[in-house]
Design a protein around this motif. Sequence first.
Motif, mmCIF file in Angstrom:
data_model
loop_
_atom_site.group_PDB
_atom_site.id
_atom_site.type_symbol
_atom_site.label_atom_id
_atom_site.label_comp_id
_atom_site.label_asym_id
_atom_site.label_seq_id
_atom_site.Cartn_x
_atom_site.Cartn_y
_atom_site.Cartn_z
ATOM 1 N N TRP A 283 0.814 -1.208 0.000
ATOM 2 C CA TRP A 283 0.000 0.000 0.000
ATOM 3 C C TRP A 283 0.852 1.265 0.000
ATOM 4 N N GLU A 284 2.006 1.204 0.619
ATOM 5 C CA GLU A 284 2.742 2.442 0.857
ATOM 6 C C GLU A 284 4.237 2.165 0.999
ATOM 7 N N SER A 285 5.062 2.962 0.306
ATOM 8 C CA SER A 285 6.494 2.966 0.584
ATOM 9 C C SER A 285 6.697 3.945 1.735
ATOM 10 N N ALA A 286 7.000 3.403 2.908
ATOM 11 C CA ALA A 286 6.707 4.125 4.154
ATOM 12 C C ALA A 286 7.878 4.847 4.780
ATOM 13 N N ASP A 287 8.940 5.119 4.039
ATOM 14 C CA ASP A 287 10.102 5.780 4.634
ATOM 15 C C ASP A 287 9.724 7.057 5.382
ATOM 16 N N ASN A 288 8.974 7.921 4.723
ATOM 17 C CA ASN A 288 8.626 9.201 5.339
ATOM 18 C C ASN A 288 7.467 9.086 6.314
ATOM 19 N N MET A 289 6.468 8.309 5.955
ATOM 20 C CA MET A 289 5.252 8.254 6.754
ATOM 21 C C MET A 289 5.433 7.472 8.062
ATOM 22 N N PHE A 290 6.297 6.454 8.023
ATOM 23 C CA PHE A 290 6.402 5.545 9.162
ATOM 24 C C PHE A 290 7.829 5.409 9.693
ATOM 25 N N GLY A 291 8.802 5.985 8.995
ATOM 26 C CA GLY A 291 10.199 5.754 9.322
ATOM 27 C C GLY A 291 10.569 6.044 10.758
ATOM 28 N N GLN A 292 10.160 7.192 11.285
ATOM 29 C CA GLN A 292 10.542 7.574 12.644
ATOM 30 C C GLN A 292 9.905 6.653 13.678
ATOM 31 N N ARG A 293 8.621 6.345 13.493
ATOM 32 C CA ARG A 293 7.942 5.463 14.456
ATOM 33 C C ARG A 293 8.471 4.036 14.348
ATOM 34 N N ALA A 294 8.840 3.648 13.111
ATOM 35 C CA ALA A 294 9.426 2.328 12.918
ATOM 36 C C ALA A 294 10.738 2.217 13.695
ATOM 37 N N ARG A 295 11.540 3.279 13.681
ATOM 38 C CA ARG A 295 12.809 3.262 14.402
ATOM 39 C C ARG A 295 12.586 3.147 15.904
ATOM 40 N N GLU A 296 11.614 3.885 16.417
ATOM 41 C CA GLU A 296 11.317 3.825 17.847
ATOM 42 C C GLU A 296 10.904 2.411 18.254
ATOM 43 N N THR A 297 10.062 1.794 17.435
ATOM 44 C CA THR A 297 9.601 0.435 17.725
ATOM 45 C C THR A 297 10.749 -0.558 17.625
ATOM 46 N N LEU A 298 11.584 -0.406 16.595
ATOM 47 C CA LEU A 298 12.718 -1.302 16.402
ATOM 48 C C LEU A 298 13.693 -1.214 17.571
ATOM 49 N N ASP A 299 14.013 0.012 17.989
ATOM 50 C CA ASP A 299 14.925 0.189 19.122
ATOM 51 C C ASP A 299 14.373 -0.474 20.374
ATOM 52 N N LYS A 300 13.067 -0.350 20.583
ATOM 53 C CA LYS A 300 12.416 -0.948 21.758
ATOM 54 C C LYS A 300 12.529 -2.476 21.717
ATOM 55 N N LEU A 301 12.273 -3.074 20.561
ATOM 56 C CA LEU A 301 12.301 -4.530 20.440
ATOM 57 C C LEU A 301 13.722 -5.079 20.558
ATOM 58 N N VAL A 302 14.691 -4.338 20.048
ATOM 59 C CA VAL A 302 16.089 -4.753 20.190
ATOM 60 C C VAL A 302 16.507 -4.693 21.661
ATOM 61 N N ALA A 303 16.119 -3.612 22.335
ATOM 62 C CA ALA A 303 16.464 -3.457 23.752
ATOM 63 C C ALA A 303 15.844 -4.558 24.600
ATOM 64 N N GLU A 304 14.658 -5.018 24.210
ATOM 65 C CA GLU A 304 13.960 -6.072 24.952
ATOM 66 C C GLU A 304 14.440 -7.466 24.569
ATOM 67 N N GLY A 305 15.314 -7.551 23.561
ATOM 68 C CA GLY A 305 15.831 -8.850 23.135
ATOM 69 C C GLY A 305 14.879 -9.646 22.277
ATOM 70 N N VAL A 306 13.831 -8.983 21.774
ATOM 71 C CA VAL A 306 12.840 -9.676 20.936
ATOM 72 C C VAL A 306 13.405 -9.963 19.548
ATOM 73 N N VAL A 307 14.161 -9.011 19.007
ATOM 74 C CA VAL A 307 14.827 -9.185 17.716
ATOM 75 C C VAL A 307 16.282 -8.752 17.863
ATOM 76 N N THR A 308 17.090 -9.165 16.899
ATOM 77 C CA THR A 308 18.485 -8.733 16.882
ATOM 78 C C THR A 308 18.825 -8.134 15.520
ATOM 79 N N LEU A 309 19.783 -7.204 15.540
ATOM 80 C CA LEU A 309 20.315 -6.620 14.318
ATOM 81 C C LEU A 309 21.744 -7.107 14.151
#
Length: 360
Positions: free
Chosen positions: A197-223
Motif C-alpha cells: 500500500w505504501e512505501s513508508a520511509d517518510n510516513m512511518f520511518g521515525q515510528r518504525a525506528r522507535e519500535t525497532l529500538d524498543k524490540l532490540v532493547a527487549e531482546g525480541v529481535v536482533t540486528l
Amino acid sequence: MRYHEITTLLEKAATPDVVPQLVTKQQVEAVLRKNGYEDFKINGNKINVLVQIPDGQKKNEFRSSMLNEILAILKQQLPQGDPEYSNDPGISSLGGIVFSASPVSVVVKDTGKQGDQSAGVANELELASLLQSVIQKYGSANVSFIDPRGKRMTIKNCNNVEVAGRDTSDRKKADVVLYSPKGQLPISIKKVDADMWESADNMFGQRARETLDKLVAEGVVTLNEIGTRKTKTGSVPVYELSKEIVMEPTPEEALNAIFGNDLNPKGGVVIQTFKPEHFVQHENNVNVNAHAVIANPQDIPESHLMVWLIRNDSTRNGGSLGIAGLRPLGVTLTRGIGKKGNKDVILVDVNGNVVKNPNI
C-alpha cells in the motif's frame, strides 16, 4: 600522443564494454504477455501491440503514453537488450521501441474498435483509453466498478478520462480520474496479487525506528551487521534483522496509506488484474467487474487490511529509519502474516508491544 589521451585510452582498455545481447521476438512477446498485453500482430521483426485508442485530439497522447509504458517495462525486464525509443517514421508515424544488436521493434497500433468491447486491458492506461474511446463514440459514458459483494462506484455522464498515476504530489493515490459535469471519480488500481500500500520511509520511518529500538532493547529481535556501504559522506554499516516485524497501524495511518489525500470520499480503490471478460459494455454503459471495490474503510477485505512491515532490504541506505539494510513498508495483511496467518514474524500492537499470533 598527449598525456590525457593516453590516460583515456588506458581507462577504456581497463573498462570492458557492456555488449547488448540479442533479444528475440519470443522474449519480447513473453514479457509483454506477462504484463497484460495479449493482442499482437507480428509483421516480420515488428511486434504491433494492439490496443483500443480513442479517436480525436487525444489519440496521439494515448499512443505515446502507452509506448512509454511499454518501454519502461522492457527496460526493467529486458535490460540486456538495451531497449530505447526511436522516432524513426519508418517504424511508425509516432516511432517505436528498438533494441541494440537486434532487428526486433515494438509499436503501438489501434485495434480499430472505437467505443466497442476492448480486446484486453493491461493497466490503468488502457482502461483510460477504453473509456475515452467510448466517450469519443457516444459523447459520454456511464461507468460502474462492481465487485462480487455488491460494492460499487459509479459515475454518470463521464465526458473525460485522465491518467493521473504519475502525479503523486500531496499524497495523491489516483491512477485514473473520471470526470463528469457534476464531479469526478478518482480511482487507484491495484492488481489482485499486489501486496504493498505504501512505501513508508517518510510516513512511518521515525515510528518504525522507535519500535525497532524498543524490540532490540527487549531482546525480541536482533540486528546483525552484514557489511558496509559507501555513501557520499563516508561508509555506513549494513544490518540484517533476525525476523520481520509486523505492526498494527493507527486508523489514521491506515486510511492515509490506502486512500491518500484524494480517493476518499470522492473515489476509491479497484482491485483487479484486468482481462477482457471483466468489461461488460452495452452502448455507452460500461460495467467493470472487480475483485474488490473499496470506497470507504468498511469495504476493505480482511486480506487487504493495511499493516506496517519492517523487513530486510540490503539495497536500502537507511532513509528516515536510519539503519541501512532495512525498509519500512505499508503492506496488506496477507503479505504481513501470510495467507494462513501463521507466518513466523514478530507481531506488535499500535504501541509497539509484542502480541501473540493466535494462529501459531
